[in-house]
Motif scaffolding. Structure first.
Motif, PDB file in Angstrom:
ATOM      1  N   ILE A  51      40.316  39.713  34.194  1.00  0.00           N
ATOM      2  CA  ILE A  51      41.271  39.054  35.212  1.00  0.00           C
ATOM      3  C   ILE A  51      40.746  38.887  36.588  1.00  0.00           C
ATOM      4  O   ILE A  51      40.321  40.030  37.151  1.00  0.00           O
TER       5      ILE A  51
ATOM      6  N   ILE B 138      40.282  39.385  40.230  1.00  0.00           N
ATOM      7  CA  ILE B 138      41.006  40.167  41.632  1.00  0.00           C
ATOM      8  C   ILE B 138      40.888  39.442  42.844  1.00  0.00           C
ATOM      9  O   ILE B 138      39.645  39.546  43.299  1.00  0.00           O
TER      10      ILE B 138
ATOM     11  N   ALA C 250      43.239  45.235  45.836  1.00  0.00           N
ATOM     12  CA  ALA C 250      43.619  46.299  44.630  1.00  0.00           C
ATOM     13  C   ALA C 250      42.288  46.276  43.962  1.00  0.00           C
ATOM     14  O   ALA C 250      41.664  45.200  43.499  1.00  0.00           O
ATOM     15  N   GLU C 251      41.954  47.546  43.442  1.00  0.00           N
ATOM     16  CA  GLU C 251      41.077  47.634  42.728  1.00  0.00           C
ATOM     17  C   GLU C 251      41.231  47.218  41.214  1.00  0.00           C
ATOM     18  O   GLU C 251      40.210  46.911  40.479  1.00  0.00           O
ATOM     19  N   SER C 252      42.569  47.086  40.726  1.00  0.00           N
ATOM     20  CA  SER C 252      42.738  46.944  39.383  1.00  0.00           C
ATOM     21  C   SER C 252      44.062  46.546  39.120  1.00  0.00           C
ATOM     22  O   SER C 252      44.927  46.638  40.185  1.00  0.00           O
ATOM     23  N   LEU C 253      44.391  46.192  37.993  1.00  0.00           N
ATOM     24  CA  LEU C 253      45.749  46.125  37.622  1.00  0.00           C
ATOM     25  C   LEU C 253      46.444  47.276  36.799  1.00  0.00           C
ATOM     26  O   LEU C 253      45.453  47.897  36.196  1.00  0.00           O
ATOM     27  N   ASN C 254      47.688  47.614  36.751  1.00  0.00           N
ATOM     28  CA  ASN C 254      48.304  48.287  35.794  1.00  0.00           C
ATOM     29  C   ASN C 254      48.104  47.795  34.366  1.00  0.00           C
ATOM     30  O   ASN C 254      47.817  46.429  34.133  1.00  0.00           O
TER      31      ASN C 254
ATOM     32  N   SER D 107      49.777  47.389  31.482  1.00  0.00           N
ATOM     33  CA  SER D 107      50.529  46.645  30.855  1.00  0.00           C
ATOM     34  C   SER D 107      50.946  45.398  31.384  1.00  0.00           C
ATOM     35  O   SER D 107      51.144  44.330  31.046  1.00  0.00           O
ATOM     36  N   THR D 108      50.634  45.238  32.827  1.00  0.00           N
ATOM     37  CA  THR D 108      50.724  43.936  33.799  1.00  0.00           C
ATOM     38  C   THR D 108      49.403  43.366  33.200  1.00  0.00           C
ATOM     39  O   THR D 108      49.609  41.880  33.042  1.00  0.00           O
TER      40      THR D 108
ATOM     41  N   VAL E 168      49.382  39.342  31.352  1.00  0.00           N
ATOM     42  CA  VAL E 168      48.624  38.319  32.009  1.00  0.00           C
ATOM     43  C   VAL E 168      47.706  37.622  30.911  1.00  0.00           C
ATOM     44  O   VAL E 168      47.468  36.520  31.013  1.00  0.00           O
TER      45      VAL E 168
END
Lengths: 269, 269
Positions: free
Chosen positions: B234, B236, B240-244, B246-247, B251
């Motif tokens: 995904i 970025i 932010a270094e990453s996403l949660n 579940s989010t 996506v």
């Protein structure tokens, strides 16, 4: 670095910092606690944000590179640190930080391309995750409006995984004021609404946009949803009734980012 | 409906049901607890799933339409109900349910269009939210593989908001077996990987696909990621270094659903 004996839970400075677990004390002093190395690193990256750093001797050793930037570190014992941490397994380092929120007009700006307005978002984890996602997607800022959870709640700070320190955030008691400010700058306000008249994947998302998200249980008040330029629904194809708020926000924000980048660079899309 | 005195926390049946808060007991008995009206409603919608329903007198009155389908309801007092509920504010109704997981080959099927494989997902809320999102997006099923959290953990059941009762779920100790099963059916396995070589919005997502998600902290083991057909990142755009987890899953899954529907119906896309 100090080399005195680690402070115990009964120490006055520890007790004073511990009071920041209460929202009323955070608001009055305009301070909050950043818990864990990622949050403390984020806080140390913001000029003038950190007031004081507490660390256990073990954490001081483990995170000495990070804490080298902190100037003075106050050593505390494990029990004292645990009283400052909201975490089940405290990482050993907590910073007292100054509030970071900006006035509304410094977050909702004429040049903003992508914004998030949360109205009455109550779950601290959701609020922090939305801030993290908004940061990841390259949004310009987040407004926590209405009766939304305190952005300085320890669970919100933790769920933002440092993004609270990267991304401009405004607090706005009246959600309608945030919507009005965005529209005044020609920013399209898109209300995320399960009963919305536009399907997310049919919506025109290419222009400057502010996404408006409501409460986890009851969504957006009707008059607030009506004040947006469009009410947009994420298609639900299965039997689930709805999506979790922070996952819905991620789907909307990435749909916008994709469209905006595709319209800026026709090779993508 | 019974009209006896509500059972107290010391009652043998209440104590016996309470033991289902332990994973070992859940596994041994192949039972679990569904907490709250939404979960109980979901459970009652699955033939043969519900073994017993506990409700407080107030909840029996409030949810009598829902509980009319339950046959017998065992009345318990508020304290007894609270010992069966994982919730801070119990809604007053809890069902003892039979396990719902299916064998791997009934979830990963030749006709599957969209699947989720979670490898070593540890946070119960994330696992439940992924199941809810997979249901919303119209996926065919979810495989919880490797050392993933117990799908019958009360927090997972709650976060799935009923979708655990709608969507086929398989448990698979060996993530590689789930990947192999999907590939054997010609289903493209897409590893969600922040360091992946393909950008999500450049990937071809139109065919039958299985998304492979890894652990919240350390992602996918390299050999498992390598066993997928592609490793997809995904984008970025911010700091932010990453996403949660579940989010990120939301996506990816919505990107797939959008592409699949666009290729099925060229008017959309």
């Amino acid at each position: 670095m100090n080399h005195m004996e680690p402070l115990t839970p009964g120490n006055g400075r520890v007790k004073d910092a511990r009071k920041l677990s209460r929202r009323s004390v955070r608001s009055e002093r305009r301070l909050f606690l950043a818990d864990g190395p990622k949050a403390v690193q984020g806080a140390l990256g913001v000029d003038g944000c950190v007031v004081e750093v507490f660390a256990t001797p073990a954490a001081l050793e483990q995170y000495h590179h990070l804490l080298a930037g902190a100037g003075t570190v106050t050593l505390v014992d494990d029990r004292a640190l645990a009283t400052l941490s909201d975490s089940v397994t405290p990482a050993g380092v907590v910073a007292v930080c100054r509030h970071l929120d900006l006035p509304l007009d410094q977050v909702v700006r004429p040049t903003s391309r992508l914004l998030v307005i949360c109205a009455d978002v109550r779950d601290p984890g959701n609020a922090g995750t939305v801030i993290r996602t908004a940061d990841a997607v390259g949004a310009d800022g987040v407004v926590l409006a209405g009766s939304s959870v305190d952005v300085y709640n320890p669970k919100t700070v933790r769920a933002s995984v440092g993004s609270l320190f990267h991304l401009p955030v405004a607090l706005c008691p009246e959600p309608g004021a945030a919507v009005a400010a965005a529209r005044q700058h020609g920013i399209t306000v898109l209300a995320a609404d399960a009963a919305g008249e536009v399907d997310l994947f049919d919506a025109d998302l290419s222009g400057p946009s502010a996404w408006l998200f409501g409460n986890e249980a009851w969504g957006l008040p009707p008059e607030l949803a009506e004040s947006a330029d469009a009410r947009v629904a994420i298609p639900i194809h299965g039997r689930a009734e709805s999506l979790n708020l922070s996952t819905a926000a991620a789907v909307c924000l990435y749909a916008s980012a994709r469209e905006q980048r595709a319209s800026a660079d026709p090779r993508h899309g």
